[in-house]
Design a protein around this motif. Structure first.
Motif, PDB file in Angstrom:
ATOM      1  N   ARG A 109      58.823 -95.216 -47.741  1.00  0.00           N
ATOM      2  CA  ARG A 109      58.008 -96.273 -48.345  1.00  0.00           C
ATOM      3  C   ARG A 109      58.933 -97.272 -49.013  1.00  0.00           C
ATOM      4  N   ASP A 110      58.769 -98.539 -48.700  1.00  0.00           N
ATOM      5  CA  ASP A 110      59.594 -99.606 -49.271  1.00  0.00           C
ATOM      6  C   ASP A 110      58.692-100.538 -50.070  1.00  0.00           C
ATOM      7  N   ALA A 111      58.823-100.463 -51.395  1.00  0.00           N
ATOM      8  CA  ALA A 111      58.028-101.313 -52.286  1.00  0.00           C
ATOM      9  C   ALA A 111      58.909-102.370 -52.947  1.00  0.00           C
ATOM     10  N   SER A 112      60.009-102.743 -52.280  1.00  0.00           N
ATOM     11  CA  SER A 112      60.922-103.731 -52.857  1.00  0.00           C
ATOM     12  C   SER A 112      60.268-105.106 -52.986  1.00  0.00           C
ATOM     13  N   ILE A 113      59.257-105.367 -52.182  1.00  0.00           N
ATOM     14  CA  ILE A 113      58.443-106.583 -52.313  1.00  0.00           C
ATOM     15  C   ILE A 113      57.040-106.087 -52.668  1.00  0.00           C
ATOM     16  N   PRO A 114      56.683-106.088 -53.969  1.00  0.00           N
ATOM     17  CA  PRO A 114      55.420-105.462 -54.400  1.00  0.00           C
ATOM     18  C   PRO A 114      54.180-105.952 -53.671  1.00  0.00           C
ATOM     19  N   GLU A 115      54.151-107.216 -53.258  1.00  0.00           N
ATOM     20  CA  GLU A 115      52.973-107.746 -52.575  1.00  0.00           C
ATOM     21  C   GLU A 115      52.903-107.275 -51.124  1.00  0.00           C
TER      22      GLU A 115
ATOM     23  N   ILE B 134      54.008-103.890 -49.178  1.00  0.00           N
ATOM     24  CA  ILE B 134      54.569-102.556 -49.000  1.00  0.00           C
ATOM     25  C   ILE B 134      54.899-102.375 -47.520  1.00  0.00           C
ATOM     26  N   ARG B 135      56.108-101.929 -47.244  1.00  0.00           N
ATOM     27  CA  ARG B 135      56.562-101.748 -45.857  1.00  0.00           C
ATOM     28  C   ARG B 135      57.066-100.323 -45.662  1.00  0.00           C
ATOM     29  N   THR B 136      57.355 -99.980 -44.406  1.00  0.00           N
ATOM     30  CA  THR B 136      57.939 -98.688 -44.081  1.00  0.00           C
ATOM     31  C   THR B 136      59.359 -98.923 -43.577  1.00  0.00           C
ATOM     32  N   GLU B 137      60.312 -98.437 -44.353  1.00  0.00           N
ATOM     33  CA  GLU B 137      61.725 -98.589 -44.027  1.00  0.00           C
ATOM     34  C   GLU B 137      62.144 -97.560 -42.977  1.00  0.00           C
ATOM     35  N   VAL B 138      63.046 -97.975 -42.084  1.00  0.00           N
ATOM     36  CA  VAL B 138      63.613 -97.094 -41.070  1.00  0.00           C
ATOM     37  C   VAL B 138      65.076 -96.845 -41.430  1.00  0.00           C
ATOM     38  N   ARG B 139      65.460 -95.568 -41.481  1.00  0.00           N
ATOM     39  CA  ARG B 139      66.854 -95.177 -41.736  1.00  0.00           C
ATOM     40  C   ARG B 139      67.323 -94.232 -40.645  1.00  0.00           C
ATOM     41  N   CYS B 140      68.614 -94.231 -40.399  1.00  0.00           N
ATOM     42  CA  CYS B 140      69.211 -93.267 -39.473  1.00  0.00           C
ATOM     43  C   CYS B 140      69.144 -91.893 -40.136  1.00  0.00           C
TER      44      CYS B 140
END
Length: 159
Positions: free
Chosen positions: A87-93, A95-101
């Motif tokens: 979960r990526d809430a770095s931009i509060p307005e 919310i995105r889903t981050e992809v990591r290796c």
């Protein structure tokens, strides 16, 4: 059958020497390259896209498509066990889903639910986080042409 990805730890100082400043910022600090600037955005040669940090195969050119978003887009990964989602809430307005290796924990980009059928996924990946190996390079390696893997990473014991 469970497919576990072997974790590796990376030496940040070595990475700073090996990667460009942008590659380091994207993979280690979760930065994002500017849209339409990455070398793989309009790249359609047949082959495999690997994590630039640990060289793990992540995406195939078979699932790459032009989403118009300004970054390389894929509708699937080679193996779900090769990435982790956060979960990526770095931009509060937004919310995105981050992809990591999954192997080295490098930031790749984000995944969205607006891609084409059959997956409906759009893995929006930074060119700075991946490296491409052509089908010819992969065939050469498979036929005894030497290893194409160079990780500069140390395996970490599974817990």
């Amino acid at each position: 059958m469970e497919n576990k990805t072997e974790k590796v730890s990376v030496n940040k100082e070595e990475l700073k020497k090996r990667l460009t400043p942008l590659q380091y910022q994207v993979t280690q600090e979760a930065a994002t390259e500017r849209p339409f600037t990455g070398c793989y955005n309009k790249h359609y040669e047949k082959g495999i896209y690997r994590c630039i940090v640990c060289q793990q195969d992540l995406f195939s050119s078979d699932t790459k498509y032009d989403s118009g978003c300004g970054w390389p887009a894929f509708n699937d990964v080679l193996d779900k066990g090769k990435i982790t989602l956060h979960r990526d809430a770095s931009i509060p307005e937004r919310i995105r889903t981050e992809v990591r290796c999954a192997r080295c924990n490098a930031h790749m980009g984000h995944v969205f639910e607006d891609g084409p059928k059959p997956t409906r996924k759009r893995y929006c990946i930074n060119s700075a986080a991946i490296v491409f190996l052509s089908a010819d390079e992969l065939n050469s390696s498979a036929n005894g042409g030497g290893s194409t893997e160079n990780t500069n990473a140390t395996p970490v014991a599974q817990q």
